[in-house]
Write an enzyme that holds these catalytic residues in place. Structure first.
Site, PDB file in Angstrom:
ATOM      1  N   LYS A 130      35.631  42.983  33.007  1.00  0.00           N
ATOM      2  CA  LYS A 130      35.483  44.156  32.164  1.00  0.00           C
ATOM      3  C   LYS A 130      36.632  45.137  32.383  1.00  0.00           C
ATOM      4  CE  LYS A 130      30.605  43.945  33.202  1.00  0.00           C
ATOM      5  NZ  LYS A 130      29.550  44.601  33.983  1.00  0.00           N
ATOM      6  N   GLU A 175      45.566  42.675  32.037  1.00  0.00           N
ATOM      7  CA  GLU A 175      44.798  42.810  33.282  1.00  0.00           C
ATOM      8  C   GLU A 175      44.792  44.282  33.693  1.00  0.00           C
ATOM      9  OE1 GLU A 175      42.660  42.125  35.316  1.00  0.00           O
ATOM     10  OE2 GLU A 175      43.304  40.747  36.887  1.00  0.00           O
ATOM     11  N   ILE A 220      44.426  45.437  37.059  1.00  0.00           N
ATOM     12  CA  ILE A 220      45.150  45.670  38.314  1.00  0.00           C
ATOM     13  C   ILE A 220      45.414  44.347  39.020  1.00  0.00           C
ATOM     14  CG2 ILE A 220      42.959  46.162  39.540  1.00  0.00           C
ATOM     15  CD1 ILE A 220      44.599  48.234  41.238  1.00  0.00           C
ATOM     16  N   VAL A 221      46.612  44.213  39.550  1.00  0.00           N
ATOM     17  CA  VAL A 221      46.974  43.039  40.342  1.00  0.00           C
ATOM     18  C   VAL A 221      47.038  43.464  41.807  1.00  0.00           C
ATOM     19  CG1 VAL A 221      48.771  41.327  40.840  1.00  0.00           C
ATOM     20  CG2 VAL A 221      48.242  41.944  38.471  1.00  0.00           C
ATOM     21  N   ASP A 222      46.309  42.732  42.639  1.00  0.00           N
ATOM     22  CA  ASP A 222      46.283  43.029  44.083  1.00  0.00           C
ATOM     23  C   ASP A 222      46.867  41.829  44.820  1.00  0.00           C
ATOM     24  OD1 ASP A 222      45.729  43.813  46.647  1.00  0.00           O
ATOM     25  OD2 ASP A 222      43.556  43.922  46.408  1.00  0.00           O
ATOM     26  N   SER A 223      46.049  40.853  45.179  1.00  0.00           N
ATOM     27  CA  SER A 223      46.554  39.660  45.885  1.00  0.00           C
ATOM     28  C   SER A 223      47.246  38.687  44.935  1.00  0.00           C
ATOM     29  CB  SER A 223      45.400  38.943  46.580  1.00  0.00           C
ATOM     30  OG  SER A 223      44.559  38.341  45.616  1.00  0.00           O
ATOM     31  N   LYS A 283      49.505  46.608  42.772  1.00  0.00           N
ATOM     32  CA  LYS A 283      49.495  47.178  44.128  1.00  0.00           C
ATOM     33  C   LYS A 283      50.706  46.754  44.938  1.00  0.00           C
ATOM     34  CE  LYS A 283      44.671  48.303  44.891  1.00  0.00           C
ATOM     35  NZ  LYS A 283      43.426  47.940  45.582  1.00  0.00           N
ATOM     36  N   ASP A 310      36.328  49.604  38.243  1.00  0.00           N
ATOM     37  CA  ASP A 310      35.039  49.996  38.807  1.00  0.00           C
ATOM     38  C   ASP A 310      35.005  49.826  40.312  1.00  0.00           C
ATOM     39  OD1 ASP A 310      35.052  47.072  38.797  1.00  0.00           O
ATOM     40  OD2 ASP A 310      32.942  47.233  39.352  1.00  0.00           O
TER      41      ASP A 310
HETATM   42  P1  IMP Z   1      43.657  39.958  42.775  1.00  0.00           P
HETATM   43  O1  IMP Z   1      43.035  38.689  42.289  1.00  0.00           O
HETATM   44  O2  IMP Z   1      43.554  40.115  44.270  1.00  0.00           O
HETATM   45  O3  IMP Z   1      45.048  40.194  42.260  1.00  0.00           O
HETATM   46  O4  IMP Z   1      42.754  41.126  42.257  1.00  0.00           O
HETATM   47  C1  IMP Z   1      42.698  41.448  40.915  1.00  0.00           C
HETATM   48  C2  IMP Z   1      41.299  41.903  40.526  1.00  0.00           C
HETATM   49  O5  IMP Z   1      40.624  42.548  41.606  1.00  0.00           O
HETATM   50  C3  IMP Z   1      41.392  42.925  39.415  1.00  0.00           C
HETATM   51  O6  IMP Z   1      41.227  42.311  38.167  1.00  0.00           O
HETATM   52  C4  IMP Z   1      40.247  43.864  39.727  1.00  0.00           C
HETATM   53  O7  IMP Z   1      39.095  43.450  39.052  1.00  0.00           O
HETATM   54  C5  IMP Z   1      40.022  43.740  41.202  1.00  0.00           C
HETATM   55  N1  IMP Z   1      40.648  44.846  41.959  1.00  0.00           N
HETATM   56  C6  IMP Z   1      41.690  44.766  42.813  1.00  0.00           C
HETATM   57  N2  IMP Z   1      42.006  45.968  43.317  1.00  0.00           N
HETATM   58  C7  IMP Z   1      41.130  46.843  42.759  1.00  0.00           C
HETATM   59  C8  IMP Z   1      40.959  48.274  42.863  1.00  0.00           C
HETATM   60  O8  IMP Z   1      41.664  49.003  43.595  1.00  0.00           O
HETATM   61  N3  IMP Z   1      39.962  48.802  42.120  1.00  0.00           N
HETATM   62  C9  IMP Z   1      39.161  48.069  41.304  1.00  0.00           C
HETATM   63  N4  IMP Z   1      39.300  46.736  41.164  1.00  0.00           N
HETATM   64  C10 IMP Z   1      40.269  46.129  41.893  1.00  0.00           C
HETATM   65 MG    MG Z   2      39.901  42.817  36.753  1.00  0.00          MG
END
Ligand code: IMP
Ligand code: MG
Length: 176
Positions: A47, A103, A105-108, A135, A162
Site C-alpha cells: 500500500k 515504490e 522507500i528502498v531500504d535493504s 535510505k 506506515d
Molecule cells: P527493502 O525490501 O528492505 O528495500 O524495504 C522496502 C520496503 O520496506 C518498503 O516498500 C516499505 O514497505 C518498507 N520500509 C522500509 N523502510 C521503511 C520505513 O522507514 N518506513 C516504512 N516502511 C519502510
Molecule cells: Mg512498500
C-alpha cells in the site's frame, strides 16, 4: 490525526511543500524519458506507494495505464523479514510495454531484488524503478533510476508509509 499519533512522531523530515515540488520534478523527468518509448505501464507497490503514485501519475504528461502489485509487508516489525510474497499480481500483459515500478522507500533492496526479475520474466520492453525515498543503507541491485529523496536511516511514516498500518494518511513524511 490521533493524539497517540501526534505524540509518537519525532520530527517532520520532508514537508508537504517539499514533497509536492520534488514529485512534480520527477514527473517531468519521467515524461521526458518515456516520450519516445513503448506504451507506459505504471505499477505501484501497495500500500505504501498509493499517495505518491496518485500524485506522480497526475504529473506525467504521456498516455499511460496503471496497475498495482501487492507484496507482503513487514507487519509490525521495523526491519525487513527478507520474505517478499506477491499477494496481488496484475493480470495486464507486459509485452511491448515500458514498465515503471513505483515504490515508497528502498531500504535493504530485498523487495526490488526479488520482484524486478519476476516482472522482467513477463517480457516488458524495459523495467525502471521510481522510489520516493532511498535510505542508501547498502548498495542495491537493481538500483532505482529515479529517487525522490535520500532518506535518513530512521523509521519514516506518512505520505503512504506506515508503521503497523498507522500514519499512512499524513500529508508529510515524519520519523518515529
Ligand atoms: P527493502 O525490501 O528492505 O528495500 O524495504 C522496502 C520496503 O520496506 C518498503 O516498500 C516499505 O514497505 C518498507 N520500509 C522500509 N523502510 C521503511 C520505513 O522507514 N518506513 C516504512 N516502511 C519502510
Ligand atoms: Mg512498500
Amino acid at each position: 490525526m490521533s493524539q497517540l499519533g501526534e505524540r509518537m512522531i519525532r520530527r517532520v523530515v520532508f514537508t508537504e511543500a517539499e514533497i509536492r515540488e520534488r514529485v512534480a520534478q520527477l514527473a517531468r523527468e519521467i515524461t521526458h524519458a518515456y516520450a519516445a518509448s513503448d506504451p507506459l505501464l505504471v505499477l505501484g507497490l501497495l500500500k505504501g506507494s498509493f499517495i505518491f503514485m496518485a500524485d506522480l501519475v497526475r504529473g506525467i504528461q504521456l498516455p499511460l495505464q496503471l496497475d498495482f502489485l501487492v507484496v507482503a509487508s513487514y507487519g509490525r516489525q521495523k526491519t525487513s523479514s527478507g520474505d517478499v510474497r506477491l499477494l496481488y499480481d496484475p493480470p495486464s500483459s507486459f509485452e511491448g510495454r515500458s514498465v515503471l515500478l513505483v515504490e515508497d522507500i528502498v531500504d535493504s533492496g530485498t523487495t526490488l531484488r526479488r520482484l524486478v526479475p519476476r516482472l522482467m520474466a513477463r517480457g516488458p520492453t524495459s523495467i525502471e524503478v521510481c522510489t520516493l525515498l532511498h535510505k542508501r543503507t547498502t548498495s542495491v541491485e537493481p538500483e532505482p533510476r529515479w529517487v525522490g529523496f535520500d532518506a535518513p536511516n530512521e523509521f519514516l511514516v506518512g505520505y503512504g508509509l506506515d508503521h503497523a498500518e498507522d500514519f499512512r494518511h499524513l500529508p508529510y513524511i515524519a520519523s518515529l
